[in-house]
Design a protein around this motif. Structure first.
Motif, PDB file in Angstrom:
ATOM      1  N   PHE A 132     -25.414  60.866  10.453  1.00  0.00           N
ATOM      2  CA  PHE A 132     -26.356  59.753  10.565  1.00  0.00           C
ATOM      3  C   PHE A 132     -27.076  59.503   9.244  1.00  0.00           C
ATOM      4  O   PHE A 132     -27.192  58.368   8.786  1.00  0.00           O
ATOM      5  N   LYS A 133     -27.558  60.580   8.606  1.00  0.00           N
ATOM      6  CA  LYS A 133     -28.277  60.428   7.339  1.00  0.00           C
ATOM      7  C   LYS A 133     -27.366  59.871   6.250  1.00  0.00           C
ATOM      8  O   LYS A 133     -27.774  59.012   5.470  1.00  0.00           O
ATOM      9  N   SER A 135     -24.816  57.962   6.674  1.00  0.00           N
ATOM     10  CA  SER A 135     -24.527  56.566   6.996  1.00  0.00           C
ATOM     11  C   SER A 135     -25.725  55.656   6.753  1.00  0.00           C
ATOM     12  O   SER A 135     -25.624  54.672   6.034  1.00  0.00           O
ATOM     13  N   TYR A 136     -26.864  55.996   7.353  1.00  0.00           N
ATOM     14  CA  TYR A 136     -28.006  55.085   7.318  1.00  0.00           C
ATOM     15  C   TYR A 136     -28.932  55.279   6.126  1.00  0.00           C
ATOM     16  O   TYR A 136     -29.498  54.314   5.625  1.00  0.00           O
ATOM     17  N   ASP A 139     -26.272  55.005   2.968  1.00  0.00           N
ATOM     18  CA  ASP A 139     -25.461  53.784   3.037  1.00  0.00           C
ATOM     19  C   ASP A 139     -23.973  54.026   2.807  1.00  0.00           C
ATOM     20  O   ASP A 139     -23.302  53.248   2.130  1.00  0.00           O
ATOM     21  N   MET A 160     -21.570  59.538  15.194  1.00  0.00           N
ATOM     22  CA  MET A 160     -22.454  58.364  15.077  1.00  0.00           C
ATOM     23  C   MET A 160     -22.821  57.837  16.458  1.00  0.00           C
ATOM     24  O   MET A 160     -23.977  57.494  16.704  1.00  0.00           O
ATOM     25  N   LEU A 164     -26.648  57.722  17.712  1.00  0.00           N
ATOM     26  CA  LEU A 164     -27.280  56.445  18.075  1.00  0.00           C
ATOM     27  C   LEU A 164     -27.712  56.438  19.538  1.00  0.00           C
ATOM     28  O   LEU A 164     -28.781  55.926  19.861  1.00  0.00           O
TER      29      LEU A 164
END
Length: 184
Positions: A132-133, A135-136, A139, A160, A164
């Protein structure tokens, strides 16, 4: 009715107390901030038969803390015989933190919101949190994360999805706030 007020009062205290302490500290400093906020909640309790806790309660609490903080500054100026320059500094500080200065209040609320979101992210299982880190917060695309971690794209997608799903349920109470936050 009083039982209902008690529950609302406790919820208000839990929700706003830390932010109000933070706010009062900016105006009067650490030593007197807690007294100011406690006085406001005591006053709210004393008025429980005549006050309705509704949508305007946040504005009421900030304004009450602001007013009490100004009184502390005035007493401090008189008691300490502050010079004009110091009194001017206190007045400018008070003006900056006035409840009508929405940017300041928004900044305080945003810090609390950010802290709660990061707290929820840190509760994720280790691999989900890492994916998650990446990805978000960094980026990265799912394919890049899969290559970096040496796992399949499907594994990353599963992490993911799990992350989410957890965050959505954990932060459900913040969704409206988050939408408003992202629209600014």
């Amino acid at each position: 009715m009083n039982g209902n007020f008690d529950l609302k009062y406790q919820a208000l205290f839990r929700k706003y107390y830390p932010n109000l302490i933070f706010y009062a500290t900016r105006i009067v400093g650490d030593e007197e901030a807690e007294d100011v906020v406690q006085d406001v909640f005591v006053e709210l309790w004393k008025r429980k038969d005549s006050i309705e806790i509704g949508e305007q309660i946040q504005a009421f609490l900030y304004r009450a803390v602001y007013t009490r903080s100004l009184n502390v500054l005035k007493r401090r100026n008189i008691a300490d015989g502050y010079c004009n320059a110091l009194e001017d500094i206190n007045q400018r500080r008070a003006a900056f933190y006035h409840p009508d200065n929405n940017d300041v209040i928004r900044r305080i609320e945003n810090q609390e919101l950010r802290k709660e979101i990061l707290g929820a992210i840190n509760e994720l299982p280790e691999k989900c949190k890492e994916v998650f880190k990446l990805s978000y917060l960094h980026d990265m695309k799912n394919k890049e994360i899969a290559d970096l971690m040496g796992v399949s794209l499907r594994t990353i997608e599963a992490h993911m999805y799990k992350a989410l799903k957890y965050l959505r349920s954990r932060l459900e109470h913040l969704m409206l706030l988050l939408l408003l936050f992202l629209m600014k």
